[in-house]
Design an enzyme around this catalytic site. Structure first.
Site, mmCIF file in Angstrom:
data_model
loop_
_atom_site.group_PDB
_atom_site.id
_atom_site.type_symbol
_atom_site.label_atom_id
_atom_site.label_comp_id
_atom_site.label_asym_id
_atom_site.label_seq_id
_atom_site.Cartn_x
_atom_site.Cartn_y
_atom_site.Cartn_z
ATOM 1 N N LEU A 95 0.865 -1.171 0.000
ATOM 2 C CA LEU A 95 0.000 0.000 0.000
ATOM 3 C C LEU A 95 0.906 1.226 0.000
ATOM 4 O O LEU A 95 1.965 1.229 0.652
ATOM 5 C CB LEU A 95 -0.891 0.033 1.251
ATOM 6 N N ASP A 96 0.518 2.262 -0.740
ATOM 7 C CA ASP A 96 1.291 3.497 -0.730
ATOM 8 C C ASP A 96 1.467 3.980 0.711
ATOM 9 O O ASP A 96 0.587 3.788 1.563
ATOM 10 C CB ASP A 96 0.579 4.585 -1.532
ATOM 11 N N ARG A 97 2.568 4.641 0.967
ATOM 12 C CA ARG A 97 2.867 5.100 2.328
ATOM 13 C C ARG A 97 1.712 5.855 2.988
ATOM 14 O O ARG A 97 1.366 5.570 4.140
ATOM 15 C CB ARG A 97 4.125 5.953 2.317
ATOM 16 N N VAL A 141 -1.411 5.665 2.546
ATOM 17 C CA VAL A 141 -2.667 4.914 2.541
ATOM 18 C C VAL A 141 -2.672 3.863 3.646
ATOM 19 O O VAL A 141 -1.684 3.153 3.851
ATOM 20 C CB VAL A 141 -2.882 4.237 1.174
#
Length: 265
Positions: free
Chosen positions: A62-64, A66
């Site tokens: 997951l993107d940082r 998110v």
């Protein structure tokens, strides 16, 4: 919960499901900032009093900024099988987001994305642009309040920053998104991995987990994303906090793009 990892976790012999907090890395990088993979390894080492290194395979990211559900493999066999599900698009990942703009009740976005080195972000391009990658997502608006829209998103493709880039392209950037919208420093991007579905790596059963966000702009929809404390939460849904009427709307969203009974999302 462990003092090393005070967040929701649910583990079995072959896999571990955890809720990644926003602004935490999925795995270690050059910044040296805390990452969920390392913290979970320390958590397992503490819980089971294991000497030496602990194996835990990173299946997806997951993107940082998110938050939301992630699954990790506790054995090499489980890692191979879960990785195969990811490669073959058999692992279902759905998201909740709050868009700062107008959206249709139901929508499908089909674009091509390419990385813009100057802007350091993904941008929509024409289909014939070299390096452009097909990006498809399906969305359903759950509710609208104060100029924002609570949406459920299902990805058909898993491109970098896909939801953020595609929603921004239609004039509905995610609330709090500095890179793709008009968020301001300190705001938390309103994107959350709320549903995770995969086949059990050894038993073959379909496993489904839910988790709901809270705080910041999510509080505007708190009556939809919380339930009374005495609600019976099924064990296979460790972080499920969502009202029945919203569940019905999300189930309708599932029907929006029907799947065969032996398929995952």
């Amino acid at each position: 919960r462990s003092t090393l990892f005070p967040y929701t976790t649910l583990f079995r012999s072959s896999y571990l499901v955890a809720v990644k907090p926003p602004n935490m890395l999925s795995q270690a990088d050059v910044t040296g900032d805390p990452d969920i993979l390392t913290l979970l390894k320390e958590y397992l080492k503490e819980k089971y009093h294991k000497p030496g290194n602990v194996y835990l395979g990173l299946v997806h990211r997951l993107d940082r900024p998110v938050g939301g559900l992630m699954v990790f493999a506790r054995t090499s066999k489980a890692a191979a099988r879960l990785d195969a599900q990811m490669r073959e698009h058999q692992m279902g990942r759905e998201y909740l987001c709050v868009a700062a703009g107008e959206v249709e009740n139901e929508f499908t976005l089909t674009d091509y994305l390419i990385h813009d080195e100057i802007k350091n972000r993904e941008v929509v391009c024409e289909a014939d642009v070299k390096g452009g990658k097909l990006a498809i997502l399906h969305g359903r608006c759950i509710d609208r309040r104060d100029g924002t829209a609570l949406c459920a998103i299902r990805l058909e493709t898993g491109r970098k920053h896909q939801i953020r880039a595609q929603m921004s392209n239609i004039g509905a950037p995610l609330w709090g998104d500095n890179r793709y919208g008009s968020g301001i420093p300190g705001q938390q991007i309103a994107l959350w991995g709320y549903k995770l579905t995969f086949r059990h790596p050894t038993l073959g059963e379909i496993m489904t987990f839910h988790s709901m966000p809270e705080g910041n702009i999510w509080n505007a929809y708190a009556d939809l994303l919380t339930v009374p404390e005495d609600t019976d939460v099924p064990k296979e849904r460790p972080a499920l906090v969502i009202r029945e009427e919203v569940v019905q709307r999300l189930e309708e969203f599932d029907k929006y793009k029907p799947l065969k009974t032996d398929e995952l999302l």
